[in-house]
Scaffold this active site. Sequence first.
Site, PDB file in Angstrom:
ATOM      1  N   HIS A  20       0.836  -1.216   0.000  1.00  0.00           N
ATOM      2  CA  HIS A  20       0.000   0.000   0.000  1.00  0.00           C
ATOM      3  C   HIS A  20       0.870   1.266   0.000  1.00  0.00           C
ATOM      4  O   HIS A  20       0.593   2.223  -0.718  1.00  0.00           O
ATOM      5  CB  HIS A  20      -0.902   0.041   1.245  1.00  0.00           C
ATOM      6  CG  HIS A  20      -1.926  -1.055   1.343  1.00  0.00           C
ATOM      7  ND1 HIS A  20      -2.010  -1.899   2.422  1.00  0.00           N
ATOM      8  CD2 HIS A  20      -2.926  -1.433   0.505  1.00  0.00           C
ATOM      9  CE1 HIS A  20      -3.024  -2.743   2.257  1.00  0.00           C
ATOM     10  NE2 HIS A  20      -3.594  -2.482   1.095  1.00  0.00           N
ATOM     11  N   LYS A  44     -17.247  -7.196   6.680  1.00  0.00           N
ATOM     12  CA  LYS A  44     -15.926  -7.743   7.021  1.00  0.00           C
ATOM     13  C   LYS A  44     -15.556  -7.332   8.439  1.00  0.00           C
ATOM     14  O   LYS A  44     -15.608  -6.151   8.772  1.00  0.00           O
ATOM     15  CB  LYS A  44     -14.857  -7.150   6.093  1.00  0.00           C
ATOM     16  CG  LYS A  44     -14.689  -7.840   4.763  1.00  0.00           C
ATOM     17  CD  LYS A  44     -13.417  -7.309   4.103  1.00  0.00           C
ATOM     18  CE  LYS A  44     -13.359  -7.602   2.613  1.00  0.00           C
ATOM     19  NZ  LYS A  44     -12.271  -6.872   1.953  1.00  0.00           N
ATOM     20  N   ARG A  93      -1.773  -5.769  -8.342  1.00  0.00           N
ATOM     21  CA  ARG A  93      -0.668  -6.694  -8.094  1.00  0.00           C
ATOM     22  C   ARG A  93      -0.525  -7.679  -9.236  1.00  0.00           C
ATOM     23  O   ARG A  93       0.469  -7.748  -9.903  1.00  0.00           O
ATOM     24  CB  ARG A  93      -0.923  -7.478  -6.804  1.00  0.00           C
ATOM     25  CG  ARG A  93      -0.574  -6.718  -5.577  1.00  0.00           C
ATOM     26  CD  ARG A  93      -1.176  -7.358  -4.374  1.00  0.00           C
ATOM     27  NE  ARG A  93      -2.624  -7.212  -4.413  1.00  0.00           N
ATOM     28  CZ  ARG A  93      -3.413  -7.376  -3.381  1.00  0.00           C
ATOM     29  NH1 ARG A  93      -2.912  -7.745  -2.225  1.00  0.00           N
ATOM     30  NH2 ARG A  93      -4.702  -7.195  -3.472  1.00  0.00           N
ATOM     31  N   SER A 131      -2.707  -7.861   2.923  1.00  0.00           N
ATOM     32  CA  SER A 131      -2.921  -7.753   4.371  1.00  0.00           C
ATOM     33  C   SER A 131      -3.204  -9.125   4.969  1.00  0.00           C
ATOM     34  O   SER A 131      -2.727  -9.453   6.058  1.00  0.00           O
ATOM     35  CB  SER A 131      -4.087  -6.806   4.668  1.00  0.00           C
ATOM     36  OG  SER A 131      -3.812  -5.522   4.164  1.00  0.00           O
TER      37      SER A 131
HETATM   38  P1  ADP Z   1      -9.830  -3.970  -0.466  1.00  0.00           P
HETATM   39  O1  ADP Z   1     -10.523  -4.696   0.637  1.00  0.00           O
HETATM   40  O2  ADP Z   1     -10.600  -2.805  -1.018  1.00  0.00           O
HETATM   41  O3  ADP Z   1      -9.258  -4.839  -1.556  1.00  0.00           O
HETATM   42  P2  ADP Z   1      -7.108  -3.630   0.454  1.00  0.00           P
HETATM   43  O4  ADP Z   1      -6.665  -2.879   1.659  1.00  0.00           O
HETATM   44  O5  ADP Z   1      -6.869  -5.084   0.437  1.00  0.00           O
HETATM   45  O6  ADP Z   1      -8.619  -3.252   0.288  1.00  0.00           O
HETATM   46  O7  ADP Z   1      -6.447  -2.995  -0.839  1.00  0.00           O
HETATM   47  C1  ADP Z   1      -6.597  -1.653  -1.194  1.00  0.00           C
HETATM   48  C2  ADP Z   1      -5.956  -1.410  -2.556  1.00  0.00           C
HETATM   49  O8  ADP Z   1      -4.550  -1.623  -2.457  1.00  0.00           O
HETATM   50  C3  ADP Z   1      -6.418  -2.313  -3.681  1.00  0.00           C
HETATM   51  O9  ADP Z   1      -6.421  -1.564  -4.883  1.00  0.00           O
HETATM   52  C4  ADP Z   1      -5.374  -3.389  -3.730  1.00  0.00           C
HETATM   53  O10 ADP Z   1      -5.291  -3.973  -5.028  1.00  0.00           O
HETATM   54  C5  ADP Z   1      -4.147  -2.568  -3.419  1.00  0.00           C
HETATM   55  N1  ADP Z   1      -3.064  -3.373  -2.869  1.00  0.00           N
HETATM   56  C6  ADP Z   1      -3.066  -4.163  -1.787  1.00  0.00           C
HETATM   57  N2  ADP Z   1      -1.873  -4.759  -1.592  1.00  0.00           N
HETATM   58  C7  ADP Z   1      -1.085  -4.325  -2.592  1.00  0.00           C
HETATM   59  C8  ADP Z   1       0.265  -4.582  -2.969  1.00  0.00           C
HETATM   60  N3  ADP Z   1       1.038  -5.435  -2.313  1.00  0.00           N
HETATM   61  N4  ADP Z   1       0.731  -3.948  -4.052  1.00  0.00           N
HETATM   62  C9  ADP Z   1      -0.078  -3.106  -4.746  1.00  0.00           C
HETATM   63  N5  ADP Z   1      -1.341  -2.830  -4.470  1.00  0.00           N
HETATM   64  C10 ADP Z   1      -1.847  -3.427  -3.402  1.00  0.00           C
END
Ligand code: ADP
Length: 164
Positions: A20, A44, A93, A131
């Site tokens: 992130h 969630k 990703r 995460s």
């Molecule tokens: P959500 O529940 O909306 O998917 P996340 O917190 O998992 O929320 O992710 C938020 C954003 O960050 C999404 O666009 C996700 O694809 C991106 N993201 C999460 N991890 C990574 C990573 N390792 N590299 C790039 N983008 C990421």
Amino acid sequence: MSSDKIAVYPGSFDPITMGHVDIVERGLRVFDRIVIAVAVNTTKTGLFTLEERKALIEKTFENYPNVEVALFEGLLVDFLRIRNIKSILRGLRAISDFDYEFQIAGMNNTLCPDVDTVFLMTSQKYYYISSSVIKEVARFGGNIAELVPAPVYEALSTRFAKVK
Ligand code: ADP
């Protein structure tokens, strides 16, 4: 009147990872300001409360005057409308992210045609981080120090201290 280019970076951030952080840093090359918006998602339940997630993000970006952290409830496009922001930032990703992101971006653009989603690809270093994987590894005492910001590392270590 400011002509700053602003984007909202929405997500669950439970917790924020270096993946992130990488997207925010890349985003700041494109946008003047980024609002990281933690979704109040009623379906969630997270490891960290919304306030904890927000505090961890704030600590991570405490030296970034152009990064703001907010909570939002309901439709993301309504949050953008209230703030008068026209861009959504999301990270990509792998191919597996694409289908979901494509649907959400399409839906948001239908709900609010003047809103665009900007996708940035993560650094190769972080493409495998999520995460949920971080939480799984941390729960069993694996070393995730390089994969999360320092405040998150501390919070995860405290949370899982009993398991180790
Ligand atoms: P959500 O529940 O909306 O998917 P996340 O917190 O998992 O929320 O992710 C938020 C954003 O960050 C999404 O666009 C996700 O694809 C991106 N993201 C999460 N991890 C990574 C990573 N390792 N590299 C790039 N983008 C990421």
